[in-house]
Design a protein around this motif. Structure first.
Motif, short mmCIF file in Angstrom:
data_model
loop_
_atom_site.label_atom_id
_atom_site.label_comp_id
_atom_site.label_asym_id
_atom_site.label_seq_id
_atom_site.Cartn_x
_atom_site.Cartn_y
_atom_site.Cartn_z
N GLU A 37 0.83 -1.21 0.00
CA GLU A 37 0.00 0.00 0.00
C GLU A 37 0.86 1.26 0.00
OE1 GLU A 37 -3.63 2.08 2.44
OE2 GLU A 37 -3.38 -0.10 2.56
N VAL A 38 1.94 1.24 0.77
CA VAL A 38 2.86 2.39 0.79
C VAL A 38 3.46 2.59 -0.60
CG1 VAL A 38 5.09 3.20 1.68
CG2 VAL A 38 3.37 2.30 3.25
N GLN A 39 3.87 1.49 -1.23
CA GLN A 39 4.43 1.58 -2.58
C GLN A 39 3.40 2.13 -3.55
OE1 GLN A 39 5.61 -2.55 -3.02
NE2 GLN A 39 7.77 -2.00 -2.85
N ALA A 40 2.17 1.63 -3.48
CA ALA A 40 1.12 2.08 -4.39
C ALA A 40 0.83 3.57 -4.20
CB ALA A 40 -0.15 1.26 -4.17
N ARG A 41 0.77 4.01 -2.95
CA ARG A 41 0.54 5.44 -2.68
C ARG A 41 1.68 6.29 -3.24
NH1 ARG A 41 -3.78 6.14 0.46
NH2 ARG A 41 -4.43 4.43 1.82
N HIS A 42 2.90 5.81 -3.07
CA HIS A 42 4.06 6.53 -3.59
C HIS A 42 3.98 6.62 -5.12
CE1 HIS A 42 8.18 7.90 -4.06
NE2 HIS A 42 8.38 6.90 -4.91
N ILE A 43 3.67 5.52 -5.76
CA ILE A 43 3.58 5.51 -7.23
C ILE A 43 2.47 6.45 -7.69
CG2 ILE A 43 2.97 4.10 -9.24
CD1 ILE A 43 4.35 1.72 -7.74
N MET A 49 -1.65 11.15 -10.03
CA MET A 49 -3.01 10.65 -10.30
C MET A 49 -4.01 11.47 -9.49
SD MET A 49 -2.49 6.54 -10.09
CE MET A 49 -1.14 5.74 -10.94
N ASP A 50 -5.20 11.62 -10.05
CA ASP A 50 -6.26 12.28 -9.28
C ASP A 50 -6.75 11.31 -8.20
OD1 ASP A 50 -8.41 10.59 -10.29
OD2 ASP A 50 -8.28 11.74 -12.15
N ILE A 58 -4.43 2.04 -6.22
CA ILE A 58 -3.95 1.44 -4.97
C ILE A 58 -4.62 0.09 -4.75
CG2 ILE A 58 -3.92 1.69 -2.45
CD1 ILE A 58 -3.55 4.76 -2.99
N GLU A 59 -5.92 0.03 -4.93
CA GLU A 59 -6.65 -1.24 -4.76
C GLU A 59 -6.16 -2.29 -5.76
OE1 GLU A 59 -10.76 -0.20 -5.18
OE2 GLU A 59 -10.80 0.91 -3.29
N THR A 60 -5.99 -1.88 -7.01
CA THR A 60 -5.56 -2.81 -8.06
C THR A 60 -4.14 -3.27 -7.83
OG1 THR A 60 -7.03 -1.65 -9.61
CG2 THR A 60 -5.36 -3.10 -10.56
N TYR A 61 -3.26 -2.36 -7.45
CA TYR A 61 -1.86 -2.70 -7.22
C TYR A 61 -1.73 -3.69 -6.05
CZ TYR A 61 3.17 -2.15 -6.55
OH TYR A 61 4.52 -2.40 -6.43
N GLN A 120 1.55 6.60 -18.24
CA GLN A 120 1.42 6.40 -16.80
C GLN A 120 1.80 4.96 -16.42
OE1 GLN A 120 -2.69 7.75 -16.37
NE2 GLN A 120 -1.98 9.27 -14.87
N ILE A 121 1.36 4.01 -17.22
CA ILE A 121 1.69 2.61 -16.95
C ILE A 121 3.21 2.39 -17.01
CG2 ILE A 121 1.48 0.23 -17.77
CD1 ILE A 121 -1.38 1.01 -18.74
N ARG A 122 3.84 2.96 -18.02
CA ARG A 122 5.30 2.83 -18.12
C ARG A 122 5.95 3.47 -16.90
NH1 ARG A 122 8.75 5.32 -22.97
NH2 ARG A 122 6.73 6.29 -23.13
N ARG A 123 5.45 4.62 -16.48
CA ARG A 123 6.01 5.30 -15.31
C ARG A 123 5.81 4.46 -14.05
NH1 ARG A 123 9.71 7.85 -13.03
NH2 ARG A 123 9.15 9.49 -11.58
N VAL A 124 4.64 3.82 -13.92
CA VAL A 124 4.38 2.92 -12.79
C VAL A 124 5.45 1.83 -12.76
CG1 VAL A 124 2.83 1.08 -11.96
CG2 VAL A 124 1.90 3.33 -12.59
#
Length: 147
Positions: A37-43, A49-50, A58-61, A120-124
């Motif tokens: 979750e911390v990683q997803a929030r950081h990404i 992202m809005d 975050i949920e999907t990640y 955005q996906i590439r950046r993720v």
């Protein structure tokens, strides 16, 4: 005078014990789920992202990470002397595991494509790789210090 010294000694001991307890609490590791979750929030923050997209990401990640964890650890190659047949089985097991990870990554690429742009996906993926490299480096450093 003795009373003052005793009081001072008690204060110093309490400060030492309190500091050690605080240091112990701050060194506690995050659970896998918390780390994801911390990683997803950081990404989400790094990719600007809005709120709605961030929440969905975050949920999907986190779900993506749970599926990866369900596969278990990557099979390691044995260092001992093995027969060709055993080595072949080990290599095929690693290929199978890698294929399963790739299938999950492709599945989630499709899901991400529903609400993120390709850039955005590439950046993720770039941010995720940077974080994994950093965690691996910290792990190696911690391992070296433990020796």
């Amino acid at each position: 005078m003795r009373r003052l010294i005793k009081t001072l000694l008690v204060v110093v001991m309490m400060a030492t014990i309190g500091g050690a307890a605080h240091a112990q609490q701050s060194k506690q590791r995050l659970s896998r789920e918390q780390l994801a979750e911390v990683q997803a929030r950081h990404i989400a923050q790094e990719t600007a992202m809005d709120d709605a997209t961030s929440k969905r990401f975050i949920e999907t990640y986190c779900q993506f990470q749970r599926e990866i964890w369900a596969l278990g650890p990557r099979p390691r190659l044995q260092r001992r002397h093995t027969t060709d047949r055993e080595t072949e089985q080990e290599l095929k097991g690693r290929f199978s595991h890698s294929r399963k990870i790739l299938d999950i990554r492709q599945k989630y690429y499709g899901i991400y494509s529903e609400f993120l742009t390709q850039k955005q996906i590439r950046r993720v993926y770039d941010i995720e790789r940077q974080m994994m490299d950093r965690l691996a480096k910290q792990g190696r450093k911690r391992h070296a210090q433990g020796r």
